[in-house]
Design an enzyme around this catalytic site. Structure first.
Site, PDB file in Angstrom:
ATOM      1  N   HIS A  82       7.611  52.929  80.478  1.00 57.01           N
ATOM      2  CA  HIS A  82       8.898  53.602  80.483  1.00 57.01           C
ATOM      3  C   HIS A  82      10.285  53.469  80.687  1.00 57.01           C
ATOM      4  CE1 HIS A  82      10.456  57.311  78.805  1.00 57.01           C
ATOM      5  NE2 HIS A  82      11.446  57.457  80.012  1.00 57.01           N
ATOM      6  N   ASP A 161       7.133  71.230  77.199  1.00 54.87           N
ATOM      7  CA  ASP A 161       8.073  69.888  77.634  1.00 54.87           C
ATOM      8  C   ASP A 161       8.993  70.115  76.306  1.00 54.87           C
ATOM      9  OD1 ASP A 161      10.104  68.466  78.954  1.00 54.87           O
ATOM     10  OD2 ASP A 161       9.364  66.987  76.981  1.00 54.87           O
ATOM     11  N   ARG A 168      16.950  73.487  76.915  1.00 51.54           N
ATOM     12  CA  ARG A 168      18.158  72.620  77.650  1.00 51.54           C
ATOM     13  C   ARG A 168      19.754  72.100  77.555  1.00 51.54           C
ATOM     14  NH1 ARG A 168      14.339  68.440  80.086  1.00 51.54           N
ATOM     15  NH2 ARG A 168      16.429  67.603  81.172  1.00 51.54           N
ATOM     16  N   SER A 183      10.478  66.117  82.388  1.00 47.99           N
ATOM     17  CA  SER A 183       9.763  65.973  81.710  1.00 47.99           C
ATOM     18  C   SER A 183       9.222  64.602  81.392  1.00 47.99           C
ATOM     19  CB  SER A 183      11.347  65.627  80.614  1.00 47.99           C
ATOM     20  OG  SER A 183      11.499  65.235  79.538  1.00 47.99           O
ATOM     21  N   LYS A 187       4.691  63.348  79.792  1.00 51.37           N
ATOM     22  CA  LYS A 187       5.063  63.010  78.137  1.00 51.37           C
ATOM     23  C   LYS A 187       4.063  61.796  78.928  1.00 51.37           C
ATOM     24  CE  LYS A 187       8.882  63.652  77.015  1.00 51.37           C
ATOM     25  NZ  LYS A 187      10.313  64.262  76.502  1.00 51.37           N
TER      26      LYS A 187
END
Ligand code: URA
Ligand code: CA
Length: 432
Positions: A82, A161, A168, A183, A187
């Protein structure tokens, strides 16, 4: 259990229990907890923070709120990567075939997303015919056969999320390290990863502007991963200037192809090798980072990495002639070189501003409905610290409209040539 009590407990700075966290995520997903109470709790978390155990519990509660991808029929350790986002970041398109060329199984779920350029999926779709609409069976079959396949992100991946992020976004609580960390990690874990390599960016073009914030984010995500049994490593890297030379979808695919042939820009190659070698070690295909890096470097130069990319493109319906023939990628109508107005060192090359210039050309999405122009973008010919001679080509604009004055103006504000020779340290730290 009452939501009121949970809010009050967090407001006073106490740690929430796993049961309390499960209660609020389940309750919110099922719409039994209203937005106003969740908003108050988010603000309490924003100010009071969360412990590693709380963040890990929040992550897993969000993972369980939707579909968890089962990759158990794929042999070996599945390692996902990521990136916390940046400008001109093409590493996924390079890393996936590169590590697959050493036998690491890459079962990648990828998204589109908003930003200066499209996401990995948009970029790959610059290749004619390439598609990610695969059945789960086909996806698994391709990974077992080629060690690599990419599929679109499931709608039902960590839905809690999505709901929380929207809230948010409108309550000024996005920028909280435990909330961002859980978050992102939820995922990755819901996508079926056994181990995770994170590229956490810092600098002008990054979500985290300072090194301290980025390090805190990286440490929190690594702690969450390791708490929930997913080995996680983070690399802290600089996003002061764009990564590589190309910013734009088809332009970045071309840059990835060059890199996979061992002819990529130095910074992009270096970061790709660093991230890839951690993926290879986590997948137990090499014993040390040094050994992994040497073998990966070899595959960039002996044709194995680009062959893997070619097999992957072909398997997912893409025109694999792009490997040898750049004209098969979408082409911009206007190619406009811009020359340096004075001599000196590049002392500023502000990543996010250059990203905005690419966006003005149409390379990125402002809203979910925007349509991306895959052909347009910018290619930088000089990077931070390099010397430029007056009249040298500084960068080139790829546009589909001849009116690019605003883009040129934006670029002019983003690049500084002076007598100060700046050094940009790309790889800052490894956190594991
Ligand atoms: N990216 C995410 O996926 N989640 C956040 O909370 C912030 C950035
Ligand atoms: Ca790039």
């Amino acid at each position: 259990m009452r939501m009121y009590d949970v809010i009050e407990k967090k407001r006073e700075g106490f740690a929430l229990t796993e049961a309390e966290i499960n209660f609020l995520i389940e309750g919110y997903t099922k719409k039994m907890i209203p937005d106003y109470q969740m908003s108050a709790l988010l603000m309490a978390i924003y100010f009071q923070g969360m412990s590693t155990d709380e963040s890990a519990a929040l992550t897993m509660a969000m993972v369980r709120s939707g579909h968890i991808v089962d990759l158990s029929s794929i042999k070996g350790i599945k390692v996902d990567k990521h990136s916390s986002g940046g400008v001109g970041d093409t590493t996924t398109i390079i890393l996936a075939p590169l590590v697959a060329s050493l036998g690491v199984s890459v079962a990648k779920m990828s998204g589109r997303g908003l930003g200066h350029t499209g996401g990995t999926l948009d970029k790959l779709e610059a290749i004619n015919g390439f598609h990610v609409e695969l059945s789960t069976e086909k996806f698994v079959e391709l990974v077992n056969k080629n060690h690599l396949a990419v599929i679109g992100q499931s709608e039902n991946l960590a839905p809690a999320d999505k709901l929380l992020y929207s809230l948010r976004d409108v309550t000024a609580t996005v920028n909280s390290i435990p909330l961002i960390s859980s978050s992102i990690m939820s995922k990755k874990i819901a996508s079926g990863a056994d181990a995770i390599v994170l590229d956490v960016k810092t600098g002008a073009g990054a979500f985290m502007k300072t090194k301290e914030e980025a390090k805190n984010l990286a440490e929190t995500m690594v702690a969450i991963g390791n708490t929930v049994g997913k080995k996680t490593v983070a690399i802290l890297s600089s996003m002061e200037q764009p990564l590589g030379n190309a910013i734009g979808n088809a332009l970045e695919v071309q840059e990835a192809i060059n890199t996979l042939k061992g002819q990529g820009p130095k910074d992009l190659t270096e970061l790709s090798l660093e991230l890839a070698s951690h993926m290879v070690v986590l997948a137990k295909k090499a014993n040390t980072i040094k050994e992994a890096k040497e073998r990966l470097h070899e595959n960039l130069h002996n044709g194995k990495a680009i062959e893997k990319f070619q097999a992957f493109i072909k398997a997912q319906g893409g025109d694999d002639r792009v490997i040898h023939d750049p004209s098969k990628l979408p082409q911009a109508k206007y190619i406009i070189p811009i020359y340096a107005e004075k001599s000196g060192y590049i002392s500023k090359l502000v990543a996010d501003e250059i990203g905005k210039a690419a966006m003005m050309l149409g390379a990125g999405r402002q809203t979910k409905e925007s349509v991306i122009d895959l052909a347009v973008g910018i290619i930088l010919h000089k990077k931070l610290g390099e010397y430029v001679q007056k009249g040298d080509s500084l960068y080139t604009i790829y546009a589909n409209t001849p009116s690019i004055d605003l883009v040129k103006k934006k670029m002019k504000q983003s690049i500084e040539v002076s007598n100060v020779q700046m050094a940009d340290q790309l790889i800052i730290e490894t956190i594991e």
